[in-house]
Design a protein around this motif. Sequence first.
Motif, PDB file in Angstrom:
ATOM      1  N   LEU A 128       0.822  -1.218   0.000  1.00 31.97           N
ATOM      2  CA  LEU A 128       0.000   0.000   0.000  1.00 31.97           C
ATOM      3  C   LEU A 128       0.856   1.268   0.000  1.00 31.97           C
ATOM      4  O   LEU A 128       0.328   2.371   0.080  1.00 31.97           O
ATOM      5  CB  LEU A 128      -0.940  -0.010   1.205  1.00 31.97           C
ATOM      6  CG  LEU A 128      -1.972  -1.143   1.208  1.00 31.97           C
ATOM      7  CD1 LEU A 128      -2.697  -1.200   2.547  1.00 31.97           C
ATOM      8  CD2 LEU A 128      -2.964  -0.971   0.057  1.00 31.97           C
ATOM      9  N   GLY A 129       2.173   1.111  -0.070  1.00 33.26           N
ATOM     10  CA  GLY A 129       3.063   2.256  -0.194  1.00 33.26           C
ATOM     11  C   GLY A 129       3.724   2.729   1.080  1.00 33.26           C
ATOM     12  O   GLY A 129       4.449   3.722   1.070  1.00 33.26           O
ATOM     13  N   ALA A 130       3.510   2.030   2.192  1.00 33.54           N
ATOM     14  CA  ALA A 130       4.131   2.441   3.453  1.00 33.54           C
ATOM     15  C   ALA A 130       5.567   1.930   3.544  1.00 33.54           C
ATOM     16  O   ALA A 130       5.900   0.873   3.008  1.00 33.54           O
ATOM     17  CB  ALA A 130       3.326   1.914   4.636  1.00 33.54           C
ATOM     18  N   GLU A 131       6.388   2.699   4.217  1.00 33.84           N
ATOM     19  CA  GLU A 131       7.746   2.270   4.541  1.00 33.84           C
ATOM     20  C   GLU A 131       7.663   1.481   5.850  1.00 33.84           C
ATOM     21  O   GLU A 131       7.004   1.923   6.796  1.00 33.84           O
ATOM     22  CB  GLU A 131       8.640   3.492   4.716  1.00 33.84           C
ATOM     23  CG  GLU A 131      10.041   3.185   5.175  1.00 33.84           C
ATOM     24  CD  GLU A 131      10.833   4.445   5.499  1.00 33.84           C
ATOM     25  OE1 GLU A 131      11.794   4.324   6.276  1.00 33.84           O
ATOM     26  OE2 GLU A 131      10.477   5.538   5.006  1.00 33.84           O
ATOM     27  N   VAL A 132       8.324   0.331   5.922  1.00 37.57           N
ATOM     28  CA  VAL A 132       8.242  -0.502   7.117  1.00 37.57           C
ATOM     29  C   VAL A 132       9.632  -0.897   7.592  1.00 37.57           C
ATOM     30  O   VAL A 132      10.480  -1.295   6.793  1.00 37.57           O
ATOM     31  CB  VAL A 132       7.414  -1.787   6.875  1.00 37.57           C
ATOM     32  CG1 VAL A 132       7.316  -2.620   8.152  1.00 37.57           C
ATOM     33  CG2 VAL A 132       6.018  -1.447   6.367  1.00 37.57           C
ATOM     34  N   GLU A 133       9.843  -0.781   8.887  1.00 38.03           N
ATOM     35  CA  GLU A 133      11.056  -1.265   9.540  1.00 38.03           C
ATOM     36  C   GLU A 133      10.633  -2.339  10.538  1.00 38.03           C
ATOM     37  O   GLU A 133       9.726  -2.122  11.328  1.00 38.03           O
ATOM     38  CB  GLU A 133      11.766  -0.131  10.278  1.00 38.03           C
ATOM     39  CG  GLU A 133      12.965  -0.587  11.083  1.00 38.03           C
ATOM     40  CD  GLU A 133      13.601   0.518  11.915  1.00 38.03           C
ATOM     41  OE1 GLU A 133      14.633   0.248  12.545  1.00 38.03           O
ATOM     42  OE2 GLU A 133      13.045   1.645  11.955  1.00 38.03           O
ATOM     43  N   ILE A 134      11.287  -3.486  10.477  1.00 37.15           N
ATOM     44  CA  ILE A 134      11.021  -4.538  11.453  1.00 37.15           C
ATOM     45  C   ILE A 134      12.109  -4.504  12.510  1.00 37.15           C
ATOM     46  O   ILE A 134      13.298  -4.510  12.186  1.00 37.15           O
ATOM     47  CB  ILE A 134      10.975  -5.932  10.784  1.00 37.15           C
ATOM     48  CG1 ILE A 134       9.812  -6.020   9.813  1.00 37.15           C
ATOM     49  CG2 ILE A 134      10.879  -7.025  11.853  1.00 37.15           C
ATOM     50  CD1 ILE A 134       9.735  -7.321   9.045  1.00 37.15           C
ATOM     51  N   LEU A 135      11.687  -4.432  13.757  1.00 38.44           N
ATOM     52  CA  LEU A 135      12.619  -4.545  14.873  1.00 38.44           C
ATOM     53  C   LEU A 135      12.551  -5.989  15.360  1.00 38.44           C
ATOM     54  O   LEU A 135      11.541  -6.412  15.925  1.00 38.44           O
ATOM     55  CB  LEU A 135      12.248  -3.576  15.998  1.00 38.44           C
ATOM     56  CG  LEU A 135      12.370  -2.099  15.654  1.00 38.44           C
ATOM     57  CD1 LEU A 135      11.892  -1.234  16.812  1.00 38.44           C
ATOM     58  CD2 LEU A 135      13.815  -1.749  15.291  1.00 38.44           C
ATOM     59  N   ASP A 136      13.604  -6.736  15.114  1.00 33.17           N
ATOM     60  CA  ASP A 136      13.640  -8.150  15.483  1.00 33.17           C
ATOM     61  C   ASP A 136      14.219  -8.266  16.887  1.00 33.17           C
ATOM     62  O   ASP A 136      15.430  -8.114  17.086  1.00 33.17           O
ATOM     63  CB  ASP A 136      14.476  -8.928  14.467  1.00 33.17           C
ATOM     64  CG  ASP A 136      14.357 -10.423  14.645  1.00 33.17           C
ATOM     65  OD1 ASP A 136      13.968 -10.881  15.748  1.00 33.17           O
ATOM     66  OD2 ASP A 136      14.655 -11.154  13.685  1.00 33.17           O
ATOM     67  N   LEU A 137      13.364  -8.532  17.853  1.00 29.63           N
ATOM     68  CA  LEU A 137      13.795  -8.601  19.248  1.00 29.63           C
ATOM     69  C   LEU A 137      14.768  -9.749  19.490  1.00 29.63           C
ATOM     70  O   LEU A 137      15.529  -9.718  20.460  1.00 29.63           O
ATOM     71  CB  LEU A 137      12.581  -8.708  20.170  1.00 29.63           C
ATOM     72  CG  LEU A 137      11.598  -7.532  20.099  1.00 29.63           C
ATOM     73  CD1 LEU A 137      10.429  -7.748  21.047  1.00 29.63           C
ATOM     74  CD2 LEU A 137      12.290  -6.206  20.372  1.00 29.63           C
ATOM     75  N   ARG A 138      14.784 -10.741  18.595  1.00 28.86           N
ATOM     76  CA  ARG A 138      15.748 -11.843  18.717  1.00 28.86           C
ATOM     77  C   ARG A 138      17.165 -11.352  18.464  1.00 28.86           C
ATOM     78  O   ARG A 138      18.123 -11.951  18.957  1.00 28.86           O
ATOM     79  CB  ARG A 138      15.429 -12.963  17.726  1.00 28.86           C
ATOM     80  CG  ARG A 138      14.126 -13.669  17.986  1.00 28.86           C
ATOM     81  CD  ARG A 138      13.795 -14.620  16.876  1.00 28.86           C
ATOM     82  NE  ARG A 138      13.691 -13.854  15.629  1.00 28.86           N
ATOM     83  CZ  ARG A 138      13.452 -14.371  14.448  1.00 28.86           C
ATOM     84  NH1 ARG A 138      13.313 -15.660  14.313  1.00 28.86           N
ATOM     85  NH2 ARG A 138      13.346 -13.603  13.385  1.00 28.86           N
ATOM     86  N   GLU A 139      17.294 -10.298  17.699  1.00 23.65           N
ATOM     87  CA  GLU A 139      18.619  -9.783  17.342  1.00 23.65           C
ATOM     88  C   GLU A 139      19.033  -8.602  18.215  1.00 23.65           C
ATOM     89  O   GLU A 139      20.135  -8.073  18.038  1.00 23.65           O
ATOM     90  CB  GLU A 139      18.624  -9.371  15.874  1.00 23.65           C
ATOM     91  CG  GLU A 139      18.405 -10.533  14.936  1.00 23.65           C
ATOM     92  CD  GLU A 139      18.295 -10.104  13.488  1.00 23.65           C
ATOM     93  OE1 GLU A 139      18.425  -8.890  13.194  1.00 23.65           O
ATOM     94  OE2 GLU A 139      18.072 -10.982  12.639  1.00 23.65           O
TER      95      GLU A 139
END
Length: 182
Positions: A31-42
């Motif tokens: 849908l055009g959004a910028e997404v950052e995933i914060l991986d709590l495992r890392e």
Amino acid sequence: MVKIVGINGSLRSGSYSSQALEIAVSRVQALGAEVEILDLREMTLPFCNGEDEYPTYPDVEKLRRSVKEADGLILVTPEYHGSVSGVIKNALDLMSFEHLEGKVAGLISVLGGQSNSNALNDLRVIIRWVHGWVIPEQIAVGQAWKVFNEEGKLLDEKLSKRFDDFAQSLVDNTCKLRGVSV
């Protein structure tokens, strides 16, 4: 551009929660959004002890900064003992109003048993408490071991449609409430 941060509350490698987050992220990005995933495992995060600063844990600052700079959140948690995982609760506890106030949040829970809204209700209370906005669309993925194929794709068309509706609502409401555009 609308910026969303996704946080998975499971530490298990290949968890159903991480698969659900990946699906939600792909729909939001479409849908055009910028997404950052914060991986709590890392990330190396301490247990929250109520302090304002955690100078020996730089990932606390990374978590806080990423969330503060975001317009919205996708929070995914496995349901453990009828509530949210300790991992996602701790990550949220490491932040304050300064980071979470005004954020628009979409919530997803993943369960091994029958779908319910216990963890979703608890997340809703947490986000409301820090003056965030939770979208009405939420997803509880019950019997997760039946829902995903080996590649992490959804097997149920109705559930896939719910992820589409969830993503649309998150992007639309984030744009409205935060005054940003896609």
